[in-house]
Design an enzyme around this catalytic site. Structure first.
Site, PDB file in Angstrom:
ATOM      1  N   GLY A  86      28.098  39.069  36.691  1.00 11.09           N
ATOM      2  CA  GLY A  86      29.685  38.769  37.372  1.00 11.09           C
ATOM      3  C   GLY A  86      29.188  37.028  37.900  1.00 11.09           C
TER       4      GLY A  86
ATOM      5  N   ARG B  57      45.595  41.859  53.484  1.00 11.59           N
ATOM      6  CA  ARG B  57      45.859  42.674  52.494  1.00 11.59           C
ATOM      7  C   ARG B  57      45.931  44.106  53.673  1.00 11.59           C
ATOM      8  NH1 ARG B  57      41.625  40.710  48.260  1.00 11.59           N
ATOM      9  NH2 ARG B  57      42.878  39.158  47.464  1.00 11.59           N
TER      10      ARG B  57
END
Lengths: 253, 646
Positions: free
Chosen positions: B43, B338
């Site tokens: 990644g 969040r």
């Protein structure tokens, strides 16, 4: 809008033990699938059924399940990524199918994509094409400030349109010649549209095209099938741009 | 002395990294060629590290379980990447990004690491532009920015709704260039199954070739784990199906401490669960909260009609809509962090105001911004996200509000690392989401991409030299060493044990049950009783799994069920440690909400006196309780305050 239940579906699917063995179709019946489920969720349910019955489940590639990683690769009812537009298989939903329908599922078919097992194919040829030149030769560090070179907004947008390619290989699977021209042209265009990529544009086009030929992909005859099946709507105008870059590179050689 | 030495450099915050870089050792080019490094995961962290290390001259071997390094789940990040460029002239700075990240993380991250992250962030944008990342631009040709939750400036760079994809392609291209040059050996469809230690140092890995089933040995002078988070312990999450915590978990079992496992991020804007056939949850980018307004009906009877499908949301007039984020948090409104947005949604749904059939969804409405800006502007900003939403739900978000609900998204916890990103095992490094270091108890939007690339491009390539400088006399690691043979045997034994259970239920059956326990008891709201119950239930399901799982297929062939079984076996252990950590931390902070520790208004209440530490768990053997070590967090540059977004 509201989900319904598909009482019965027949899944006619390609089974092949490994690269060396010969494959064949098998048909399985599956019941009570919600139209709100994705195609791959249906495949999960079918596989869990098969496992409980002592049958080897169907191997298929998938990962992110949100249409961006490019892993999923099924040929469904004759179309790469199945009967919907601008989607990958993982985004295809069962509302696109009718109760009682027989759904035919095959792997990508292309000489450069040998089958590994069932529906899983080897697409490392695509990586190899990119290794031949699909990059800008800069090392980490020592680069100019990000705003040092302005880029016209339209150029950046066109580069982004091409860079949206997810490398799934649907273009190759859709092409009667198994050509990877749409894939190659997307990378060549993405980088050629930006000043950072223009320095190596000619060599990049040459090297990637010759690698593509070497790996057993076919030639492009402009049928446009790739563009129709591309889940990210990569345009075949990119192929025209690749041809221009390639020609320029040949002439200046 | 504690086994934890964070190695935070002395000196003023703003000078620590520069001083440290001047003080650490460097390996000569001639010696770099002789040193091998294994990087597991491709990644943003893994690909950028592998490429940068190979550019420096090290010999790199890189592994991923996917068929290509480009598929790693960083690719799914949508909204953007933060950087303290201050291109918008809105008074952004390295200090402000540092401060926002520390505050957003609810004061549970290390000051020095976070400051360094903010400090290198501008270099990331420069690097990505040089690689050809097509960031969004203004008409003048310069880079554009957008806002994200939890901050008051615009510092987020983006490439439509595909920022993670474009950044990963940039790193993948750099990696491809090194593969072509022969500096990186790429092993795709290979999964790391264990870490090999020789004389206490990380010296290699055992990996399974997922196509042939062959178990292989790989040696190196150092090992870097960049394998992401363990969010799939919850079964349903926004992670990819293959995302797993197994590589990091094997490192834990080999002596690398696991830090803050209970810090898990629940993302507020995901497409709600549609039924019991669901395999995974899809995120709708946080950037949508820039232009969407979150609401539920004010009247319960309206909510009930929506739940029964007897009413269309567009029929509810504005005065009957409860824009609860704007009501509760007027200064940040729809752009609260969040964790705050997720809990607020849960609160409304628990009170009976949920808007879908299950009563577990709230609206995210673009009507107002379409009226203000026009459909074209909204389409240009979010077109691909709207299309994705419509394909999944069959609802057109230009015409009706989206339905969203919180879902597991990211794990702030992870392998403990020191300032050099080295774990408690010498020569073993952990970068990106796999480590714990930068996000404290809650990660801000657009900061995961920043951290992965900061670690891989600009931090690890420096700090790993400090360790490898002492390894230049170590010859090529011999994989015939007995330590490799022993570790390989342990791996083979475990695979055979799993395979030979030959029970009656598929892996998913157990994974779903584990996920349900985690979501119900270790999810958005936790309490001591529920956590104890969860630990017991996890142990029970694990026992059943080891007795009754059925793995079909063969060991010497592609076998996705076998892969899943190994990962789920580890998820039981990870889930148990997660619950144990949540039980120990009897305070609410960031994404970790203990019902016993809340303000009168239901907001999270930290307990700085008792819990200003990193929980670091040490493995003590199978069936033995792990030991908790504490790294005290020292704040010299920010004042700890109760987080407020009102």
């Amino acid at each position: 809008m509201a989900d319904k239940i598909l009482k019965e579906l027949k899944i006619k699917v390609w089974r092949q033990k490994n690269a060396k063995s010969k494959g064949k179709f098998e048909t399985y019946v599956i019941n009570d699938i919600s139209t709100g489920s994705s195609f791959l969720e249906m495949m999960d349910i079918l596989n869990n059924d098969l496992i409980e019955k002592g049958i080897d489940p169907i191997a298929f590639d998938h990962d992110c399940r949100e249409g961006i990683c490019g892993t999923c690769s099924l040929h469904i009812n004759g179309r790469p990524h199945g009967p919907d537009t601008e989607v990958t298989t993982c985004q295809l939903h069962m509302r696109k199918f009718k109760d009682g329908e027989t759904i035919i599922v095959e792997p990508w078919r292309a000489r450069a994509f040998p089958v590994i097992k069932d529906l899983v194919v080897d697409r490392t040829a695509l990586d190899k094409i990119l290794q031949a030149g699909g990059f800008v030769s800069v090392n980490t560090g020592g680069v100019p400030d990000a705003n040092a070179i302005p880029v016209a907004r339209d150029d950046a947008e066109e580069a982004m349109d091409a860079a949206a390619c997810i490398g799934c290989g649907a273009c190759v699977a859709a092409c009667k010649n198994s050509s990877a021209m749409l894939f190659v042209s997307a990378k060549v265009s993405h980088l050629a549209k930006l000043p950072q990529g223009q320095v190596e544009a000619a060599a990049r086009a040459m090297n990637m095209v010759s690698k593509m030929d070497e790996l057993g992909f076919g030639g492009c005859t402009n049928t446009g099938a790739c563009e129709v099946e591309c889940p990210k709507s990569i345009s075949i105008t990119n192929i025209a741009r690749l041809n221009r870059e390639y020609l320029k590179a040949r002439i200046s050689r | 002395m504690s086994i934890l030495n964070s190695k935070i450099p002395e000196g003023p915050l703003a000078e620590k990294w520069n001083r440290h870089k001047s003080a650490i050792k460097v390996v000569s080019p001639a010696n770099k060629r002789k040193l091998e490094i294994i990087v597991v995961g491709t990644g943003l962290g893994g690909a950028s590290a592998a490429a940068s290390l190979a550019e420096l001259g090290y010999k790199v071997k890189t592994f991923c379980y996917q068929d290509s390094p480009r598929r790693a789940h960083s690719i799914a990040a949508q909204g953007g990447i933060n950087a303290a460029k201050n291109y918008q002239n809105d008074n952004d700075s390295v200090f402000r990004l540092f401060y926002d990240t520390i505050k957003g993380g609810d004061y549970r991250a290390r000051e020095a690491n976070v400051y360094r992250l903010a400090e290198v962030s501008p270099n990331i944008i420069d690097q990505c532009v040089a690689q050809g990342v097509p960031f969004g631009r203004e008409y003048g040709g310069l880079l554009d920015n957008r806002s994200f939750g939890g901050v008051l400036v615009s510092r987020t760079f983006y490439a439509r709704g595909q920022t993670g994809q474009q950044l990963l392609i940039g790193a993948y291209q750099a990696l491809n260039r090194q593969i072509a040059k022969g500096n990186v050996e790429m092993y795709s469809r290979h999964e790391m199954l264990d870490l090999v230690k020789i004389d206490g140092k990380a010296r290699g890995i055992i990996a399974r070739d997922l196509v042939s089933g062959e178990i292989k040995r790989f040696g190196a002078h150092a090992v870097v784990v960049a394998t992401g988070g363990y969010g799939n312990v919850f079964f349903l999450s926004t992670n990819a199906m293959g995302s797993n915590g197994s590589a990091a978990w094997q490192c834990y079992k080999k002596g690398a401490l696991m830090a803050n496992p209970c810090f898990v991020q629940i993302h507020p804007t995901c497409i709600p669960v549609h039924g019991d056939q669901q395999s995974k949850l899809t995120l709708m980018s946080e950037s949508l909260r820039n232009d969407g307004r979150v609401w539920v009906p004010k009247k319960k009877e309206d909510a009930e009609k929506l739940q029964r499908g007897e009413m269309h949301p567009n029929d509810i007039p504005d005065e009957d809509r409860d824009f609860y984020l704007e009501r509760r948090y007027p200064s940040y409104g729809n752009l609260v962090p969040r964790d705050v947005a997720s809990r607020a949604a849960k609160e409304r749904c628990d009170a009976g105001y949920g808007v879908n059939g299950e009563g577990k969804a709230v609206f995210l409405d673009f009507k107002y911004s379409i009226e203000r800006l026009g459909k074209d502007v909204i389409a240009a900003r979010y077109g691909n996200l709207f299309q994705m939403y419509e394909k999944i739900t069959d609802v057109d978000p230009y015409k009706a509000p989206m339905m969203i609900y919180p879902a597991i998204h990211y794990t702030m916890g992870g392998t403990w690392v020191d300032y050099n990103l080295m774990t408690t095992v010498p020569g073993l490094y952990s970068i990106g989401e796999a480590n714990f270091s930068d996000h404290g108890a809650n990660r801000l939007g657009a900061s995961a991409l920043m951290q992965g690339l900061a670690d891989g491009y600009f931090i690890l390539p420096y700090t790993i030299g400090d360790y490898l400088a002492d390894e230049i006399m170590t010859p090529k690691i011999d994989v015939k060493a007995p330590e490799f043979a022993e570790t390989e045997k342990a791996v083979t034994d475990r695979i055979e044990k799993l395979y030979n259970i030959k029970g009656s239920k598929p892996v998913d059956y157990f994974h779903k049950r584990l996920g349900q326990v985690m979501w119900d008891h270790v999810g958005m709201a936790r309490n001591a009783e529920g956590l104890k119950e969860a630990i017991k239930m996890i142990q029970e399901i694990r026992e059943e799994f080891w007795k009754d799982v059925r793995i079909p297929g063969e060991l010497d062939n592609l076998n996705p069920e076998l892969e899943k079984a190994g990962r789920v076996a580890d998820f039981f252990d990870i889930g148990e440690l997660l619950a144990r950590d949540a039980l120990d931390r009897n305070e609410s902070c960031g994404g970790h909400f203990r019902e016993e520790s809340a303000t009168d208004e239901g907001e999270a209440k930290r307990n700085d006196e008792k819990f200003t530490y990193v929980s670091c768990w040490e493995y003590k053997g199978e069936g033995v309780e792990p030991v908790l070590h504490k790294e005290d967090l020292v704040f010299e540059n920010v004042k700890l305050t109760q987080r407020s977004y009102k």
